[in-house]
Design a protein around this motif. Structure first.
Motif, short mmCIF file in Angstrom:
data_model
loop_
_atom_site.label_atom_id
_atom_site.label_comp_id
_atom_site.label_asym_id
_atom_site.label_seq_id
_atom_site.Cartn_x
_atom_site.Cartn_y
_atom_site.Cartn_z
N ARG A 132 0.83 -1.21 0.00
CA ARG A 132 0.00 0.00 0.00
C ARG A 132 0.86 1.26 0.00
N LEU A 133 1.93 1.25 0.80
CA LEU A 133 2.81 2.41 0.85
C LEU A 133 3.59 2.56 -0.46
N ILE A 134 3.98 1.45 -1.06
CA ILE A 134 4.68 1.51 -2.35
C ILE A 134 3.78 2.14 -3.41
N VAL A 135 2.52 1.74 -3.42
CA VAL A 135 1.57 2.32 -4.37
C VAL A 135 1.45 3.82 -4.16
N GLY A 136 1.42 4.25 -2.91
CA GLY A 136 1.33 5.68 -2.63
C GLY A 136 2.51 6.46 -3.17
N TYR A 137 3.72 5.96 -2.96
CA TYR A 137 4.91 6.64 -3.46
C TYR A 137 4.91 6.70 -5.00
N ILE A 138 4.59 5.58 -5.65
CA ILE A 138 4.63 5.55 -7.11
C ILE A 138 3.59 6.50 -7.71
N CYS A 139 2.39 6.53 -7.13
CA CYS A 139 1.35 7.43 -7.64
C CYS A 139 1.77 8.88 -7.50
N LEU A 140 2.38 9.23 -6.37
CA LEU A 140 2.85 10.60 -6.18
C LEU A 140 3.95 10.94 -7.18
N LEU A 141 4.92 10.05 -7.35
CA LEU A 141 6.02 10.32 -8.26
C LEU A 141 5.54 10.42 -9.70
N ALA A 142 4.57 9.60 -10.08
CA ALA A 142 4.06 9.65 -11.45
C ALA A 142 3.44 11.02 -11.74
N GLN A 143 2.68 11.56 -10.82
CA GLN A 143 2.05 12.86 -11.05
C GLN A 143 3.05 14.01 -10.93
N TRP A 144 4.10 13.82 -10.15
CA TRP A 144 5.11 14.85 -10.02
C TRP A 144 6.01 14.90 -11.28
N LEU A 145 6.47 13.75 -11.74
CA LEU A 145 7.40 13.73 -12.85
C LEU A 145 6.74 14.02 -14.19
N ASP A 175 5.56 15.72 -17.19
CA ASP A 175 5.84 17.01 -17.81
C ASP A 175 6.75 17.89 -16.93
N ASP A 176 7.68 17.26 -16.21
CA ASP A 176 8.66 17.99 -15.40
C ASP A 176 10.02 17.37 -15.63
N PRO A 177 10.74 17.75 -16.72
CA PRO A 177 12.02 17.13 -17.03
C PRO A 177 13.07 17.27 -15.93
N LYS A 178 13.07 18.40 -15.24
CA LYS A 178 14.08 18.59 -14.19
C LYS A 178 13.83 17.63 -13.02
N LEU A 219 15.99 10.20 -11.45
CA LEU A 219 16.85 9.18 -12.05
C LEU A 219 18.25 9.22 -11.44
N GLU A 220 18.75 10.41 -11.18
CA GLU A 220 20.07 10.52 -10.57
C GLU A 220 20.08 10.02 -9.12
N ALA A 221 18.91 9.99 -8.48
CA ALA A 221 18.81 9.49 -7.11
C ALA A 221 18.69 7.97 -7.06
N GLY A 222 18.79 7.29 -8.20
CA GLY A 222 18.72 5.84 -8.22
C GLY A 222 17.34 5.29 -8.43
N GLY A 223 16.42 6.10 -8.92
CA GLY A 223 15.06 5.63 -9.10
C GLY A 223 14.89 4.60 -10.18
N LEU A 224 15.79 4.62 -11.19
CA LEU A 224 15.64 3.68 -12.30
C LEU A 224 15.78 2.24 -11.84
N GLY A 281 7.85 4.51 -17.90
CA GLY A 281 7.51 5.16 -19.16
C GLY A 281 7.51 6.68 -19.02
N ILE A 282 7.05 7.19 -17.89
CA ILE A 282 7.08 8.64 -17.66
C ILE A 282 8.53 9.14 -17.62
N CYS A 283 9.39 8.38 -16.94
CA CYS A 283 10.81 8.77 -16.89
C CYS A 283 11.42 8.79 -18.29
N TYR A 284 11.07 7.82 -19.12
CA TYR A 284 11.59 7.77 -20.49
C TYR A 284 11.00 8.90 -21.33
N GLU A 285 9.74 9.21 -21.13
CA GLU A 285 9.06 10.22 -21.93
C GLU A 285 9.57 11.62 -21.63
#
Length: 825
Positions: free
Chosen positions: A550-563, A565-568, A574-579, A605-609
């Motif tokens: 449940r906590l993993i799902v929460g983090y991934i959903c937040l990161l997906a909406q944050w990343l 259309d935000d290249p920076k 990615l530099e923090a080891g997220g890949l 896919g969002i990271c690649y896009e």
């Protein structure tokens, strides 16, 4: 004895031989003829009433026409026969398990006679107890069987409306209670009847009943009356407009012990916040809240909206109301929430332990926004029951998240909240850690703390609402560097609110080591996500593994909406080891896991896009990993997300699911355990962007695929235009209100000018008449003077001619001469 002998003779037959029931019914039916005596008809009806229980079909077939004839001819003149015939027809039309079709057949025959139904409505005006009560019972049965036809007759009945309203004023409780039941069925799905009764005073009569029964402390009768009011108003804009023009909205506030003229700065009285509750009062208050929410949703006056919304906020965030009522109050807040939550100061309360809710501690005042966030993160009463995962408690916390989402839709509000999380500009200042940031940054710890996991998961939902679709908020969020001294576990309940008489100073932040510099949120989320995967692999049982998921799902959903259309932010993650954190779960999938691998594939896919910033990890770096994993495999994982039960079960109204345990089958609803996985905003975000990411995964790394979503500049422009549109809509509403006021003033001015013109015309007419009268008077005076002069001349000539002049004329001459001499003098 007369009745018994008449009945005996009717049943005995001519020779005294026993008769069948059909023969008896036939004879009794013949005695219903108007040609017989009233006493005979009364005896026959009473006998048929006894036979109707066992011989319903025969009585209905042979006697129903005669009974309707007695109803039309005798019921209004004889109370006893009216009671008997009404009860007999009720028995024939009342359905049961064995004779439902027969009852409907009898009902159709009764309502086929329009005059008979009109007689029923006129009998409601009869003050006799049994006549009125039996009529209400028969109408109830007819409405239950054939509601629409009876409603049509009611609108045509001459005495229909007045009789129904009169019954509501009956002082006898049994009559009044039965009338409310009839009215509930009478107004069902009939806007015309609703309007007729509303404008004839039904609202006032129903609220008089509620007041007479003790207000919201009353019993089922108050509940039925309030349900009637709700039915009169719901889906009826005309009645809602009429209701708002009366003094009844303020009565709703007084029923809740809420002052109707409460301003934003005034505190709510304690008797509103702390009340005694039982199941019946909860039902009554729920109906009142529903009526108030209906008026708020129909755009009433600003003062009315403000008081009602303030009542919802106070009830949900600073009262001892039961949890379902708090949840309802939050759901009733308008989606376009403009209520200043950050400006309204509440006084929360907390139950004193071991007092069973009889004693309460008053806590330090806090803004409604802080109380809302605290409720979402830790639950009721400052996290007193944070370990309890009851479904209704999670429903309340999810409702708080929805209200927060509606409140932060304005760009300036979300920007202000995110800016408040930034570190101080001067290093000497102690950083202020907000409750949201504190829960957001809690490190996953072992052994598992369910309260902390739930708090962090809900914090990710709140923070996602701040960032979604706002490039400015995302830019500011990248600068948030929470203190590294945030503990892995909370210190328990009471970290946000403190009792009002507590003088304990606020805890100071320990000094940080220079080597342990604060991390950005994206680095922290990447580490915490990796720790969650590690802790899940070490879980000792299925329940613990489910909590980590449940906590993993929460983090991934937040990161997906944050990343998005935000290249920076993508480069920083990615530099923090997220890949590496995302790739491993996709490789190690099992048949029982569909959601997390699909979410990881989506985030990959969002990271690649959106990996469009220069750095060590580029699109060319990610593309071989995607090829090794297999594009078809990634697309398959993403497709299965939409088919997952957790995904399909989410709706705009609720995000809480029932915890899947066998013990829940026999568990009362209050004690059922629940869980939250996703919220509707992420589900909508996924549905809107899934195909974009699926197409992007197949593109060449050297080609920056254009996203179907808006760019950062476009998003900023769209948000700013939305704000402009909102402000213009508000200005238009204000101008329309001003125009209406000016129109009223102009109409009054035109009316005044017309009155002035009318008065001026009357004055001119009066002046003309006056001048005519004065001219006539002058003409008469001139004529009189000429006649007097001529008369004197004639007299003078007569004297000169030697003719005699009468004494009267001589006197007149003397008087004339005196006048002339007086005039000469």
């Amino acid at each position: 004895m007369d009745f018994l002998s008449q009945t005996y003779i009717a049943l005995r037959g001519p020779t005294g031989a026993p008769q069948s029931a059909q023969d008896t019914i036939a004879k009794l039916s013949d005695r219903l003829s108007p040609s017989t005596l009233l006493a005979d008809r009364r005896a026959a009806v009473l006998a048929l009433k006894g036979l109707a229980r066992d011989c319903k079909e025969d009585v209905g077939e042979r006697a129903l026409p005669g009974l309707l004839e007695v109803l039309q001819n005798d019921a209004e003149i004889d109370a006893e026969i009216a009671k008997a015939v009404l009860e007999t027809i009720t028995q024939l039309c009342e359905p049961d398990d064995d004779s439902k079709d027969l009852a409907l057949k009898h009902t159709d025959y009764v309502i086929r006679n329009e005059q008979a139904v009109h007689v029923l409505f006129s009998l409601l005006g009869d003050a006799h107890f049994y006549t009125r009560y039996a009529t209400l019972q028969l109408l109830s049965v007819l409405l239950q069987n054939r509601r629409s036809q009876v409603q049509g007759y009611f609108l045509k009945a001459p005495a229909g409306t007045s009789s129904v309203i009169a019954v509501l004023e009956d002082k006898r409780e049994i009559i009044r209670n039965e009338s409310i039941v009839v009215i509930q069925m009478l107004i069902s799905q009939s806007p015309d009847i609703q309007k007729v009764l509303a404008f004839q005073g039904a609202f006032e009569k129903l609220f008089n009943t509620v007041t007479h029964e003790g207000g919201l402390e009353g019993g089922v009768i108050s509940q039925d009356a309030l349900r009637c009011v709700d039915s009169l108003l719901r889906y009826n804009s005309s009645n809602q407009s009429y209701f708002r023009e009366t003094s009844l909205p303020s009565l709703l506030c007084s029923l809740l012990l809420l002052p109707s003229n409460l301003s934003l700065q005034d505190p709510v009285p304690q008797e509103f916040a702390l009340q005694f509750w039982d199941s019946q009062k909860v039902a009554n208050v729920s109906l009142v809240l529903g009526i108030m929410g209906m008026l708020v949703g129909s755009k009433g006056s600003s003062q009315e909206l403000s008081v009602f919304v303030r009542g919802f906020v106070e009830l949900a965030l600073a009262s001892n109301a039961p949890t379902p009522l708090k949840t309802q109050a939050l759901h009733l807040l308008p989606s376009t929430l403009t209520f200043p939550l950050s400006e309204v100061i509440l006084t929360p309360y907390m139950p004193v332990p071991e007092t069973r809710g009889e004693e309460w501690d008053r806590l330090e005042p806090a803004s409604a926004l802080d109380a809302l966030v605290e409720l979402a993160l830790h639950g009721e009463y400052n996290g007193l029951y944070s370990d309890n995962r009851a479904k209704e408690g999670l429903e309340l916390r999810s409702a708080a998240i929805t209200v927060f989402d509606n409140f932060v839709r304005k760009e300036d509000i979300r920007q202000a909240i995110v800016q408040g999380m930034l570190p101080p500009q001067q290093s000497s200042e102690v950083p202020m850690i907000s409750p949201l940031l504190h829960s957001l940054c809690l490190s996953p710890s072992s052994p598992l703390n369910i309260a902390d996991v739930t708090s962090t998961h809900l914090a990710t939902l709140l923070f996602a609402h701040l960032l979604a679709g706002s490039s400015r908020a995302k830019t500011a969020a990248r600068s948030i560097k929470p203190s590294s001294s945030i503990p892995g576990e909370t210190s328990g309940p009471g970290t946000f609110f403190v009792p009002a008489d507590n003088n304990t100073p606020a805890p100071t932040q320990p000094e940080e080591d220079e080597e342990d510099a604060p991390q950005s949120l994206l680095h922290l989320f990447s580490e915490n996500l990796s720790l969650c995967f590690l802790s899940r692999s070490r879980a000792e049982n299925d329940r613990e593994e489910r909590e980590w998921n449940r906590l993993i799902v929460g983090y991934i959903c937040l990161l997906a909406q944050w990343l998005w259309d935000d290249p920076k932010a993508t480069r920083e993650f990615l530099e923090a080891g997220g890949l590496g954190t995302l790739v491993e779960p996709i490789n190690q999938t099992s048949e029982s896991e569909d959601l997390i691998p699909g979410l990881c594939a989506f985030l990959l896919g969002i990271c690649y896009e959106f990996n469009r910033e220069p750095g060590e990890i580029t699109r060319a770096t990610i593309h071989p990993i995607i090829s090794r994993l297999g594009i078809d495999v990634l697309l398959g994982h993403m497709s299965r997300v939409r088919e997952h039960d957790w995904f399909k079960s989410i709706s705009p109204e609720s995000m809480v699911l029932r915890y899947p345990t066998k013990a829940l089958q026999n568990t009362p609803p209050v004690e059922q355990e629940g869980e939250i996985w996703l919220d509707w905003s992420f589900v909508d975000f996924w549905k809107s962007n899934q195909h974009t990411i699926q197409r992007g995964l197949a593109t060449d790394p050297s080609t920056l695929a254009s996203s179907s979503g808006p760019s950062a500049e476009s998003a900023m422009l769209i948000n700013s235009l939305k704000d402009v549109i909102r402000s213009q809509v508000q200005e238009i509403d204000a101008l329309q209100l001003r125009l209406k006021e000016l129109s009223v003033a102009e109409a009054r001015l035109a009316e005044s000018e017309a009155r002035i013109a009318e008065l001026e015309a009357e004055l001119q007419t009066s002046d003309g008449k006056k001048r005519e009268v004065e001219k006539e008077q002058e003409d008469l005076l001139v004529l009189l003077d000429d006649m007097s002069t001529k008369r004197r001349r004639d007299k003078q000539r007569m004297r000169e001619a030697g003719m005699e002049v009468s004494e009267d004329e001589a006197d007149d001459d003397d008087e004339d001469e005196d006048e002339d001499e007086g005039g000469d003098e």
